[in-house]
Design an enzyme around this catalytic site. Sequence first.
Site, mmCIF file in Angstrom:
data_model
loop_
_atom_site.group_PDB
_atom_site.id
_atom_site.type_symbol
_atom_site.label_atom_id
_atom_site.label_comp_id
_atom_site.label_asym_id
_atom_site.label_seq_id
_atom_site.Cartn_x
_atom_site.Cartn_y
_atom_site.Cartn_z
ATOM 1 N N SER A 3 0.855 -1.190 0.000
ATOM 2 C CA SER A 3 0.000 0.000 0.000
ATOM 3 C C SER A 3 0.884 1.231 0.000
ATOM 4 O O SER A 3 2.053 1.165 0.415
ATOM 5 C CB SER A 3 -0.874 0.020 1.245
ATOM 6 N N TYR B 94 -2.196 -1.985 10.311
ATOM 7 C CA TYR B 94 -2.263 -2.074 8.849
ATOM 8 C C TYR B 94 -0.988 -1.512 8.226
ATOM 9 O O TYR B 94 -0.369 -2.136 7.370
ATOM 10 C CB TYR B 94 -3.498 -1.312 8.352
HETATM 11 P P1 NAD Z 1 -11.555 -5.993 -0.463
HETATM 12 O O1 NAD Z 1 -11.993 -5.984 0.963
HETATM 13 O O2 NAD Z 1 -12.552 -5.754 -1.531
HETATM 14 O O3 NAD Z 1 -10.798 -7.356 -0.788
HETATM 15 C C1 NAD Z 1 -10.062 -8.087 0.158
HETATM 16 C C2 NAD Z 1 -10.462 -9.553 0.051
HETATM 17 O O4 NAD Z 1 -9.628 -10.305 0.939
HETATM 18 C C3 NAD Z 1 -11.913 -9.823 0.466
HETATM 19 O O5 NAD Z 1 -12.578 -10.557 -0.530
HETATM 20 C C4 NAD Z 1 -11.773 -10.611 1.742
HETATM 21 O O6 NAD Z 1 -12.829 -11.546 1.960
HETATM 22 C C5 NAD Z 1 -10.445 -11.301 1.535
HETATM 23 N N1 NAD Z 1 -9.836 -11.747 2.776
HETATM 24 C C6 NAD Z 1 -9.817 -11.110 3.980
HETATM 25 N N2 NAD Z 1 -9.217 -11.863 4.897
HETATM 26 C C7 NAD Z 1 -8.842 -13.015 4.285
HETATM 27 C C8 NAD Z 1 -8.190 -14.197 4.729
HETATM 28 N N3 NAD Z 1 -7.793 -14.331 5.994
HETATM 29 N N4 NAD Z 1 -7.953 -15.171 3.821
HETATM 30 C C9 NAD Z 1 -8.369 -15.045 2.537
HETATM 31 N N5 NAD Z 1 -9.012 -13.955 2.065
HETATM 32 C C10 NAD Z 1 -9.239 -12.964 2.934
HETATM 33 O O7 NAD Z 1 -10.407 -4.887 -0.545
HETATM 34 P P2 NAD Z 1 -9.380 -4.463 -1.711
HETATM 35 O O8 NAD Z 1 -9.336 -3.000 -1.697
HETATM 36 O O9 NAD Z 1 -9.634 -5.176 -2.974
HETATM 37 O O10 NAD Z 1 -8.026 -4.988 -1.040
HETATM 38 C C11 NAD Z 1 -7.130 -5.863 -1.672
HETATM 39 C C12 NAD Z 1 -5.739 -5.558 -1.171
HETATM 40 O O11 NAD Z 1 -5.396 -4.211 -1.529
HETATM 41 C C13 NAD Z 1 -5.581 -5.638 0.345
HETATM 42 O O12 NAD Z 1 -4.349 -6.254 0.662
HETATM 43 C C14 NAD Z 1 -5.547 -4.184 0.757
HETATM 44 O O13 NAD Z 1 -4.873 -3.991 1.968
HETATM 45 C C15 NAD Z 1 -4.848 -3.546 -0.411
HETATM 46 N N6 NAD Z 1 -5.034 -2.104 -0.562
HETATM 47 C C16 NAD Z 1 -6.273 -1.563 -0.674
HETATM 48 C C17 NAD Z 1 -6.396 -0.179 -0.795
HETATM 49 C C18 NAD Z 1 -7.745 0.468 -0.879
HETATM 50 O O14 NAD Z 1 -7.805 1.703 -0.841
HETATM 51 N N7 NAD Z 1 -8.843 -0.279 -1.006
HETATM 52 C C19 NAD Z 1 -5.252 0.633 -0.865
HETATM 53 C C20 NAD Z 1 -4.008 0.043 -0.757
HETATM 54 C C21 NAD Z 1 -3.901 -1.331 -0.619
#
Ligand code: NAD
Length: 257
Positions: A143, A157
């Site tokens: 991130s 986080y």
């Molecule tokens: P999201 O919540 O839509 O997707 C995350 C997915 O991970 C979900 O489907 C959830 O069920 C799954 N998950 C959670 N815990 C789990 C586990 N223990 N085992 C297996 N699956 C699990 O969110 P997103 O935005 O698509 O996030 C994806 C990645 O991107 C994450 O690592 C997040 O930290 C990172 N990220 C997101 C943002 C943002 O602004 N949304 C910014 C930077 C980084």
Amino acid sequence: MRLQDKVALITGASSGIGRETALLFAQEGASITVVDINDEGGQETVRMVEQLGGRALYVRADVAKAADCQQMVAQTESTFGKLNVLFNNAGIMHSRDDNAMTTEEEIWDLTININLKGVFLGCKYGIPALQRAGGGSIINTASFVALLGAATPQIAYTASKGGVLSMTRELAVIHARENIRVNALCPGPLRTEMLMSFLNTEEKRQRRLVHIPMGRFGEAKEMAKAALWLASDESSFMTGAEFVVDGGITAAYVTPE
Ligand code: NAD
């Protein structure tokens, strides 16, 4: 097609970045293992891939558990015959993750176990499969908060994503001669369920938005396109890198009005 005959395992593929990436990779010719703990969402991603004419398998696996990670890789190899691309993308952002004084130990442990140990376990079991396939590409979702301190505190986080970034560099160095590339994708703030539920008031959203030079949140689809480049041979000389896709947030000191 950019991933013709490749096999990709994507964790956290029931929604957000993971789902969009599954759809894009499938359109580019890859077979997909959709991994998540949200069964309904995972099965829906599989249906969506199939509607596009692609091949996908749903495996329920908690990335914080070693046996589950071993299983997700084993099922990928037994179904599709190999593994070429490992996208360690699953992550959580807990609503009770705050500053160091107020964050409970339980929330710290949960976040580190999924966001950081989950990437380690994905690699622990995924790398031998990539070696068996003659090499491949690993993408770990970090991130922008691994690079900058955030004004809205989320101490566990942020620490977990910093760990993902440094682990990515070391993995890249260790496996460089094995034709395995390892890069970190560093998304900026996205208009996904995850962030919008964390920034749950207009005031909190504006506080984040004001730092983004482009003046908008990013989209999961935009991350999928970045992941596609990292997964494909187009990025063949890139390893150990932090691939920042953030609307300029890490470049900005003061953003334009
Ligand atoms: P999201 O919540 O839509 O997707 C995350 C997915 O991970 C979900 O489907 C959830 O069920 C799954 N998950 C959670 N815990 C789990 C586990 N223990 N085992 C297996 N699956 C699990 O969110 P997103 O935005 O698509 O996030 C994806 C990645 O991107 C994450 O690592 C997040 O930290 C990172 N990220 C997101 C943002 C943002 O602004 N949304 C910014 C930077 C980084």
